[in-house]
Design an enzyme around this catalytic site. Structure first.
Site, short mmCIF file in Angstrom:
data_model
loop_
_atom_site.label_atom_id
_atom_site.label_comp_id
_atom_site.label_asym_id
_atom_site.label_seq_id
_atom_site.Cartn_x
_atom_site.Cartn_y
_atom_site.Cartn_z
N GLU A 1 7.66 -22.22 7.00
CA GLU A 1 7.95 -21.35 8.14
C GLU A 1 8.97 -21.97 9.09
O GLU A 1 9.56 -21.28 9.93
CB GLU A 1 6.68 -20.99 8.90
CG GLU A 1 6.04 -22.14 9.65
CD GLU A 1 4.82 -21.67 10.44
OE1 GLU A 1 4.79 -21.94 11.65
OE2 GLU A 1 3.92 -21.04 9.86
N GLU B 1 0.81 -1.22 0.00
CA GLU B 1 0.00 0.00 0.00
C GLU B 1 0.84 1.28 0.00
O GLU B 1 0.33 2.36 -0.23
CB GLU B 1 -0.92 0.01 1.23
CG GLU B 1 -2.03 -1.02 1.21
CD GLU B 1 -3.11 -0.71 0.18
OE1 GLU B 1 -3.10 0.40 -0.37
OE2 GLU B 1 -3.96 -1.58 -0.06
#
Length: 331
Positions: free
Chosen positions: A116, A85
């Site tokens: 992960e 953004e």
């Protein structure tokens, strides 16, 4: 079960929602909403550390450094969202704020099992993306123990890059290896262990503060207006017009004309309208002030006032001479 995970508040059972599967829909949602109320308060408890983190990031970015979010699962996706953004909101180069998730871009949409847990994968990522001592790495993990994130942070520390942790548990493994650790404790989740809920919300609030705070300090906001935004669609173009009008008081037509002359750059259009300079001059003035519009307007108006005062003084000195000349001519 690992004793580390057993002591995490995010893994504990929440007594307030123990019977959430037995209540009607409205009461179920009220229980969730009651728990959500705790999140902003937990973030507020970390404001001092968040402020340190913003100042650390600002120092890095203003001196040519970059910001890297590293996460896994929900935490990684929140980092990707925040970083993505920044270019449309603040007109930044996409390289300024970057985000990476364990398992790569595929993991943004689909879980990549086991990624992960790859500590060396996290370290390798830091090397591959070229992190330097001038950059800042932000590790995001609710538990504070995700191996991929820990590996990335350790590698960043070895390179000499400052590191920030964002977790939702105290005394985490991540806090032991970061320069700063932001740890809002949101308590047990509504659904035990579902850290995409309160933990995810807390992480989003913290990341909002980090990037928004840094962008304000970098001069990408005028008052509370996003004057560095990119008018890349109809909504943002309309917003650009409204921002120019709000700051300068001109009409829609004048704002549109100024934006076009300014190459659709809101900052430049405002400076042109406020000071009367052309697009080229506006660009030079903004560069001189490192893009800080308020400083640029203030100094330019001060200069204009000083010039006007000087001209008045000069004109005042000339007037008596002209009057004497006229009188001499009459004699």
């Amino acid at each position: 079960m690992s004793s580390y995970f057993a002591q995490l508040t995010t893994e504990m059972n929440n007594p307030a929602t123990i019977a959430i599967d037995e209540v009607d829909t409205r009461d179920m949602l009220m229980l969730m909403n009651d728990e959500d109320q705790r999140v902003p308060l937990s973030v507020r408890e970390e404001i001092d550390v968040i402020a340190e983190a913003v100042d650390l990031l600002y120092h890095s970015l203003k001196n040519g450094g970059r910001m890297f979010y590293i996460g896994a699962g929900s935490s990684g996706r929140i980092g990707v969202l925040d970083a993505s953004e920044c270019p449309p909101t603040y007109g930044t180069d996409p390289a300024l704020v970057q985000a990476y998730i364990a398992g790569g871009d595929t993991a943004i949409r689909t879980a990549v099992e086991g990624s992960e847990d790859d500590s060396e994968g996290g370290a390798r990522l830091i090397r591959d993306i070229g992190v330097t001592a001038d950059d800042v790495v932000v590790g995001i993990t609710a538990s504070g123990s995700t191996p991929f994130v820990l590996g990335a942070v350790r590698q960043a520390r070895e390179i000499g890059a400052p590191t920030i942790g964002v977790v939702t548990n105290k005394n985490s493994k991540l806090s032991e290896i970061c320069n700063l650790c932001i740890a809002p404790v949101v308590g047990p989740e509504v659904i035990s262990g579902s850290t995409r809920l309160k933990s995810g919300t807390a992480q989003k609030l913290v990341l909002n503060m980090l990037t928004t705070g840094v962008m304000i300090k970098l001069g990408k906001v005028y008052n509370n207006l996003m004057v560095d935004m990119k008018a890349s669609n109809t909504k943002l173009y309309d917003r650009s017009i409204r921002i120019v009008k709000q700051v300068t008081g001109v009409s829609d037509v004048e704002a549109d004309e100024a934006l076009k002359k300014a190459g659709m750059q809101v900052k430049k259009a405002i400076l042109m309208l406020e000071t009367g300079v052309d697009a080229e001059e506006a660009a030079a003035i903004l560069e001189k002030h490192a893009g800080r519009l308020k400083e640029a307007i203030c100094e330019e108006k001060t200069n204009l006032t000083a010039q006007a005062n000087k001209q008045e003084i000069v004109a005042g000195r000339l007037l008596p001479q002209a009057a004497d000349g006229a009188q001499t001519g009459e004699d």
